[in-house]
Design a protein around this motif. Sequence first.
Motif, PDB file in Angstrom:
ATOM      1  N   TYR A   1      27.261  17.533  96.659  1.00 46.17           N
ATOM      2  CA  TYR A   1      28.602  16.947  96.788  1.00 46.17           C
ATOM      3  C   TYR A   1      28.532  15.421  96.638  1.00 46.17           C
ATOM      4  N   ASP A   2      27.543  14.817  97.296  1.00 45.55           N
ATOM      5  CA  ASP A   2      27.424  13.360  97.219  1.00 45.55           C
ATOM      6  C   ASP A   2      27.222  12.896  95.787  1.00 45.55           C
ATOM      7  N   ARG A   3      26.358  13.589  95.071  1.00 50.08           N
ATOM      8  CA  ARG A   3      26.114  13.190  93.679  1.00 50.08           C
ATOM      9  C   ARG A   3      27.356  13.393  92.820  1.00 50.08           C
ATOM     10  N   LEU A   4      28.081  14.479  93.079  1.00 47.59           N
ATOM     11  CA  LEU A   4      29.315  14.729  92.311  1.00 47.59           C
ATOM     12  C   LEU A   4      30.370  13.665  92.603  1.00 47.59           C
ATOM     13  N   VAL A   5      30.373  13.168  93.861  1.00 45.67           N
ATOM     14  CA  VAL A   5      31.265  12.060  94.198  1.00 45.67           C
ATOM     15  C   VAL A   5      30.857  10.825  93.404  1.00 45.67           C
ATOM     16  N   ALA A   6      29.562  10.558  93.365  1.00 47.47           N
ATOM     17  CA  ALA A   6      29.061   9.388  92.625  1.00 47.47           C
ATOM     18  C   ALA A   6      29.446   9.482  91.150  1.00 47.47           C
ATOM     19  N   GLU A   7      29.440  10.687  90.623  1.00 43.52           N
ATOM     20  CA  GLU A   7      29.795  10.881  89.215  1.00 43.52           C
ATOM     21  C   GLU A   7      31.301  10.860  88.981  1.00 43.52           C
ATOM     22  N   GLY A   8      32.074  10.796  90.063  1.00 44.16           N
ATOM     23  CA  GLY A   8      33.531  10.768  89.909  1.00 44.16           C
ATOM     24  C   GLY A   8      34.133  12.142  89.659  1.00 44.16           C
ATOM     25  N   CYS A   9      33.291  13.155  89.801  1.00 47.80           N
ATOM     26  CA  CYS A   9      33.753  14.513  89.506  1.00 47.80           C
ATOM     27  C   CYS A   9      34.591  15.068  90.656  1.00 47.80           C
TER      28      CYS A   9
END
Lengths: 462, 462
Positions: B51-59
């Motif tokens: 989830y954190d990485r997807l947030v970073a990607e703006g997804c």
Amino acid sequence: MARAGTLIESVMKDIESKIASRAYLPNTRLPSVRAQAKAMQVSISTVVEAYDRLVAEGCIVSRPGAGFYTSGPIAPLNLTHIGPKVAREIDPLWVSRESLESTAGSLMPGCGWLPSEWFYQSGIKRALRNLARTHSLDLTEYAPPKGSQAFRHFLQRRMLSHNIEVTAEQIMLTESGTHAIDLIGRFLLSPGDTVLVDDPCYFNFHALLKAHRVKIIGIPYTPTGPDLERFAQAIKDYNPRLYLTNSGVHNPTGAHLAPHVAHKLLTLAQASELVIVEDDIFADLETTRSPRLAALDGLDQVIEIGSFSKTVSASVRCGYIAAKQDWIEQLVDLKIATSFSGNRLDSEIVLQTLTDSGYRKHMEKLHHWLAKQRQSTTKKLINLGIQPWIQPKDGMFLWCQLPTGKNATQLARDCLSKGVVLAPGNVFSQSQNAHDYLRFNVAQCTDEKIFEVLAWALDQQI
Amino acid sequence: MARAGTLIESVMKDIESKIASRAYLPNTRLPSVRAQAKAMQVSISTVVEAYDRLVAEGCIVSRPGAGFYTSGPIAPLNLTHIGPKVAREIDPLWVSRESLESTAGSLMPGCGWLPSEWFYQSGIKRALRNLARTHSLDLTEYAPPKGSQAFRHFLQRRMLSHNIEVTAEQIMLTESGTHAIDLIGRFLLSPGDTVLVDDPCYFNFHALLKAHRVKIIGIPYTPTGPDLERFAQAIKDYNPRLYLTNSGVHNPTGAHLAPHVAHKLLTLAQASELVIVEDDIFADLETTRSPRLAALDGLDQVIEIGSFSKTVSASVRCGYIAAKQDWIEQLVDLKIATSFSGNRLDSEIVLQTLTDSGYRKHMEKLHHWLAKQRQSTTKKLINLGIQPWIQPKDGMFLWCQLPTGKNATQLARDCLSKGVVLAPGNVFSQSQNAHDYLRFNVAQCTDEKIFEVLAWALDQQI
């Protein structure tokens, strides 16, 4: 007690209509009792009672510990339940049905198309005879997925001549311009997305977007294009997914997009990843070419669509979409899934008519007729105190304001009783602030009876 | 560590693909970290990291106190991302594009339509000449909302002769049979609803239903109709909204619905408010009439649709919907909103062809040709060890099983390399258990080369 009963019923009705319009999707959690009470500005006990009765009716279900949910299979989608209720005469679908159903006798100064005899009928007939003579696959076989290659090459050359960089592979034929926009909507939009339209705009855009269950925001239209300040603000406020507009001759105002507005508009869109659908359906009615967003943008965020129902035929239907390559490939899949193939015979008839040596000459005549009719209709309307918003350079439309105090919806109702179908302003207006406007189609205004009925109907309103 | 990385990435990919396919709608709350971990059978820390990485990607976005949400405007709808991944050769859309794109040279024993010369071309040509001669509104004007009245009366008489009680006002013309089903889907279905189809069924039903983002359940088809036990169980398990089927000649099996199955099926549907869409596209290919659910039901829960692309022309398109009155009125609104008008010229050409005195005679010839071709093709296939599932009484299809151990997808791939386009069984099968089946179109099996290539391709598989 009676009042509380009424209140509970009105809460129930509101929820039922939200379910019918799919504002509440099936199998979805309803707002909590507390939140609903706050939103509807009623007491918690009113909502409790309303929810309980809706459960009893089988309209919603209670899941212990999890709240209230809408039921499984729901009532069918009802377009007239979506969005604010409007009077029947200014419901876009009603106006469409009234115009499309009208019999030979009625006069239709409000309708959006040319009279039958203004079309290039001899070209269409020649195409029919040609097709009847040859043993052609066009008579029986499905079309290729993107549609006729010859047609796509024709469209490519046409777009290149308008400085739109495009390959034939970036073009897909559709059944009509509306079908083109509908496919793009299914491709790019999800329920709840926001879409910008011009206010006023072509009225069927409202009905079409309702079917996609999106939020529609109208941007006031000026004589040079959409109001840029409001456009920028709407991008900030709503993060919209799409902007749907006519370039060239704008429907219903007849205005042209000015180059500096086009540039600014595109800059704003590009900064926000807003996709623009540019509907170029009136291209062949232009005598002087106005800028195209698709040309400025190079078909990156702009999708161009068009059709020939305003210039070749409304009965022989063919539209197209031009967009970036990977979008077109996915739109082809969506077209196959939802309509399997395109209309091969029609695209061939339209292509033969467009490339017939007489088409260009016919268009020149048509431009001349329209210019003459714009002038004479304007004069007659001004005599009645009806004032064009601008004097358009091209096209068939005049967007006109009624004398102070007169109401277009009432006028439309009265004129209908005398067999004259008008297009009242609010049909075109998302904000519903065009109550004293009408759209006239000058090509449909040749009969003097129209102006007599208008004069009579204006007199009915004191 | 490497494994954890892979796991996190696979969780991310899974979520991204759910967003692309709109299993997760935009601006919608994602499952909680705990629920997601449980659903994906990974640790909570893996989901937190994903989830954190997807947030970073703006997804996706994190809303403090409210959990994680999908972002605003999302990637366009991608049909190939929806549903289980299948090999390219058994992706229905791939098969459609391959058949629709195929050039004059290729042989298409798998395609779903008649060869050009089997259609009643002289009737179509006569209609074209007629229309070219008259000054007709059919050449230029929009169609009325429900379509040509004469055509609707023709369809009414046709249905009455099949014991289906219907008025002309209960009939609306559409652009095609697929368009008819698509409109009904938009009217009755919401994303997440369940739809029953036959297994096997016409492959484009899968693609079409994917575009509606519904759950598709296949009911095994028997030589007398769907397996009733499984049908009843599916109603109990899934509370489905729609059942989509062919009566008359079933695609791809060529089977006929037996009267007792029809009655039982309808009883089950009526007990559960399941709506049945009966696609009667092959009506004119029937020599002995099998029962119609629409006749038994009286168009209450059954909607009948049809088109003429299998018997008049696939290029000149016209379909129809017959349903109860209030549904038709709402479907008209939806049609106007999404395509504005219908194809008036085409419906006139199809009507003139259908009512031409030569049409009936042509159909008799066609029935004769098909019977002969069914017989000879069956013989040739059996010689290759390819066994028809049943011997159909009517129509163009043979649903055939390959010799033990042979794979239809591989066969299709090999045959395609030799210019022969097949239709491998799994394209038609929701459960993907038709890997050793193929659909043949006997009308497209006149060229001996087809059987030579088949023999060669069978030999390739040991």
